[in-house]
Scaffold this motif. Structure first.
Motif, mmCIF file in Angstrom:
data_model
loop_
_atom_site.group_PDB
_atom_site.id
_atom_site.type_symbol
_atom_site.label_atom_id
_atom_site.label_comp_id
_atom_site.label_asym_id
_atom_site.label_seq_id
_atom_site.Cartn_x
_atom_site.Cartn_y
_atom_site.Cartn_z
ATOM 1 N N GLY A 7 -30.880 61.759 -23.903
ATOM 2 C CA GLY A 7 -32.082 62.534 -23.662
ATOM 3 C C GLY A 7 -32.888 62.615 -24.932
ATOM 4 O O GLY A 7 -32.328 62.562 -26.033
ATOM 5 N N ARG A 8 -34.199 62.728 -24.791
ATOM 6 C CA ARG A 8 -35.082 62.822 -25.957
ATOM 7 C C ARG A 8 -35.371 64.294 -26.233
ATOM 8 O O ARG A 8 -35.750 65.040 -25.319
ATOM 9 C CB ARG A 8 -36.373 62.065 -25.703
ATOM 10 C CG ARG A 8 -37.308 62.133 -26.898
ATOM 11 C CD ARG A 8 -38.489 61.227 -26.727
ATOM 12 N NE ARG A 8 -38.348 60.223 -27.766
ATOM 13 C CZ ARG A 8 -38.889 59.050 -27.751
ATOM 14 N NH1 ARG A 8 -39.599 58.675 -26.723
ATOM 15 N NH2 ARG A 8 -38.735 58.224 -28.746
ATOM 16 N N ILE A 9 -35.183 64.710 -27.456
ATOM 17 C CA ILE A 9 -35.463 66.088 -27.856
ATOM 18 C C ILE A 9 -36.983 66.248 -27.931
ATOM 19 O O ILE A 9 -37.654 65.521 -28.656
ATOM 20 C CB ILE A 9 -34.795 66.413 -29.208
ATOM 21 C CG1 ILE A 9 -33.265 66.264 -29.078
ATOM 22 C CG2 ILE A 9 -35.179 67.824 -29.665
ATOM 23 C CD1 ILE A 9 -32.507 66.306 -30.391
ATOM 24 N N VAL A 22 -34.476 69.079 -24.119
ATOM 25 C CA VAL A 22 -34.358 67.626 -24.048
ATOM 26 C C VAL A 22 -34.897 67.172 -22.698
ATOM 27 O O VAL A 22 -34.867 67.915 -21.720
ATOM 28 C CB VAL A 22 -32.902 67.106 -24.222
ATOM 29 C CG1 VAL A 22 -32.373 67.426 -25.595
ATOM 30 C CG2 VAL A 22 -31.987 67.635 -23.157
ATOM 31 N N ARG A 28 -35.981 68.302 -17.699
ATOM 32 C CA ARG A 28 -35.953 69.033 -18.968
ATOM 33 C C ARG A 28 -34.871 70.095 -18.916
ATOM 34 O O ARG A 28 -34.736 70.800 -17.921
ATOM 35 C CB ARG A 28 -37.313 69.647 -19.259
ATOM 36 C CG ARG A 28 -38.334 68.558 -19.533
ATOM 37 C CD ARG A 28 -39.676 69.132 -19.907
ATOM 38 N NE ARG A 28 -40.582 68.037 -20.177
ATOM 39 C CZ ARG A 28 -40.935 67.655 -21.396
ATOM 40 N NH1 ARG A 28 -40.488 68.309 -22.437
ATOM 41 N NH2 ARG A 28 -41.767 66.644 -21.557
ATOM 42 N N TRP A 50 -33.463 60.838 -30.039
ATOM 43 C CA TRP A 50 -32.614 60.703 -28.856
ATOM 44 C C TRP A 50 -31.222 61.212 -29.188
ATOM 45 O O TRP A 50 -30.723 61.000 -30.293
ATOM 46 C CB TRP A 50 -32.523 59.237 -28.439
ATOM 47 C CG TRP A 50 -33.767 58.736 -27.795
ATOM 48 C CD1 TRP A 50 -34.862 58.223 -28.432
ATOM 49 C CD2 TRP A 50 -34.045 58.690 -26.404
ATOM 50 N NE1 TRP A 50 -35.809 57.865 -27.511
ATOM 51 C CE2 TRP A 50 -35.330 58.131 -26.261
ATOM 52 C CE3 TRP A 50 -33.334 59.063 -25.271
ATOM 53 C CZ2 TRP A 50 -35.921 57.935 -25.018
ATOM 54 C CZ3 TRP A 50 -33.920 58.858 -24.036
ATOM 55 C CH2 TRP A 50 -35.197 58.306 -23.914
ATOM 56 N N ALA A 58 -26.079 68.679 -27.434
ATOM 57 C CA ALA A 58 -26.436 67.375 -27.983
ATOM 58 C C ALA A 58 -25.263 67.013 -28.904
ATOM 59 O O ALA A 58 -25.025 67.678 -29.904
ATOM 60 C CB ALA A 58 -27.742 67.452 -28.757
#
Length: 99
Positions: A7-9, A22, A28, A50, A58
């Motif tokens: 996932g992208r922060i 994320v 989200r 990521w 994370a």
């Protein structure tokens, strides 16, 4: 089976509690970034990075190429949808919505 999913922060939502948002394939979710925060560096440095996300944490930072390759592999294996469903459910619970 529970997997770490990339996932992208996208935002730091609570720096004191080390929480961030994320985005995992459009879903989200708030996660704890304590495991990937670098001592002495601002948490905002994590925005855009990521991370492999598992059960609200994370766990490790990964580069974009690895993240996209992992997502593609999970799609091929049929695991991505189950992981997204789990993320969606916990995101709904975070917002106080019934599943």
């Amino acid at each position: 089976m529970c997997l770490g999913i990339p996932g992208r922060i996208t935002a730091i939502t609570d720096p004191g509690a080390m929480l961030a948002t994320v985005d995992v394939s459009g879903i989200r979710r708030t996660v704890d970034v304590q495991c990937v925060a670098e001592p002495g560096r601002p948490l905002d440095d994590l925005i855009g990075r990521w991370a492999l996300v598992h059960v609200g944490f994370a766990m490790a930072l990964v580069d974009e190429e690895e993240a996209r390759a992992t997502l593609a592999l999970l799609e091929t294996l049929g695991e991505a949808e189950a992981e997204r469903d789990a993320m969606r459910l916990t995101a709904d619970l975070d917002r106080g919505e019934a599943a």
